[in-house]
Design a protein around this motif. Structure first.
Motif: not given
Length: 322
Positions: A115-120, A156-164, A197-208
């Motif tokens: 999950g994430y926050y939308v920041d103004f 930025w809210n997704k952890l990708f497997n580099i091998n895939i 998907f863990f929407p309540e794990d808001r670990l990222y701030h998306y700055y508008q």
């Protein structure tokens, strides 16, 4: 190890906030700063971080090639098992890296979404409120790129497997407008069996920030974004996802018709394309249960009477700023 790939182009004003948060993380990670031909001193700033934290930070300088190009260089250089793509004007929670690693170790998904926050400038909105932990297969996750439970199309809210990524020669593309993240995620998910998907794990701030590419005025690049939705329509047999993509084309064109009128542009070819797209999927949009009647009326006005629509939008916008 996690590789944080941060594309940097003329971000001297915002990069310190992003980097200070990343460098204070705990866990096994590296930060790859890709200086995409910056002209404001960002490149030198990147070098200073590498000198201060050589065990954590690497810098790659390249000629300007755009966001997708910079991220692809980061993919090539990444040493971690997993990769995520923070933007240099955003920032992270103190437990960002630690929590990503814990969730990845606990569930071993092919794709981990948070999950994430939308920041103004003066307020912050938590995204995905009311949603809970989700476990999906690749088909379900593709649908969730556009509809609830929405994992969104961001990189930025997704952890990708580099091998895939490497085994399937996946790259960010530069011909899909401002939806390069969504396009990449859609193609990546065809190789996934397990997505969490863990929407309540808001670990990222998306700055508008004002003037950012995703919410500034009309541009042909934004119209190119329709190409991603067309690819979803062409490469899916999921009727729900297809309808959602058709509706997103309508949404894109409704917004662009308004910004086109505001900009005073005389790009007749783009104007015709917007009207054509909107007309093609207007019936589907009007039947959708995902939008209010007010939004549907906007769609109809945008197609049949765009000048009236733009005038009403401008009046509402002016009233809201008083």
């Amino acid at each position: 190890m996690i590789s944080f790939v941060v594309p940097v182009f003329n971000m001297k004003q915002f990069l310190p906030r992003c980097m200070d948060k990343l460098l204070n993380q705990k866990g096994d990670f590296e930060i790859i700063l890709v200086d995409d031909g910056s002209e404001d001193g960002s490149g030198s700033l990147c070098d200073s971080y590498a000198m201060k934290s050589p065990e954590r930070v690497r810098v790659i300088h390249k000629e300007n090639g755009g966001l997708s190009s910079a991220r692809n260089v980061g993919i090539d250089e990444a040493r971690g098992e997993y990769v995520i793509f923070p933007d240099p004007d955003d920032w992270t929670e103190p437990n960002f890296a630690e929590r990503l690693q814990l969730l990845q170790e606990q569930y071993s998904p092919d794709l981990l979404c948070i999950g994430y926050y939308v920041d103004f400038d003066n307020h912050c909105i938590p995204a995905n409120e009311g949603q809970s932990e989700q476990h999906m297969n690749g088909i379900q996750a593709r649908r969730a790129l556009l509809i609830s439970p929405c994992i969104s199309g961001f990189a930025w809210n997704k952890l990708f497997n580099i091998n895939i990524i490497r085994n399937n020669n996946l790259r960010f593309l530069d011909d899909v407008g401002t939806t390069e993240d969504l396009d990449f995620a859609f193609r990546y998910l065809q190789y996934c069996e397990k997505v969490v998907f863990f929407p309540e794990d808001r670990l990222y701030h998306y700055y508008q920030r004002s003037g950012a590419a995703t919410h500034s005025g009309f541009s042909v690049k934004k119209l190119q974004s329709v190409k991603t939705y067309e690819k979803i329509i062409e490469n899916s047999d999921d009727e729900v996802l297809i309808r959602a993509a058709q509706e997103e084309i309508c949404n894109t064109c409704i917004n662009l018709i308004w910004s086109y009128q505001e900009s005073g542009s005389n790009d007749i070819e783009s104007w015709k394309r917007m009207r054509e797209y909107l007309g093609r999927y207007l019936k589907c949009y009007y039947k959708s249960n995902r939008y209010s009647m007010g939004r549907k009326v906007q769609a109809v006005l945008a197609y049949y009477s765009p000048k009236l629509y733009a005038g009403l939008k401008k009046r509402i916008s002016n009233d809201n700023t008083r």
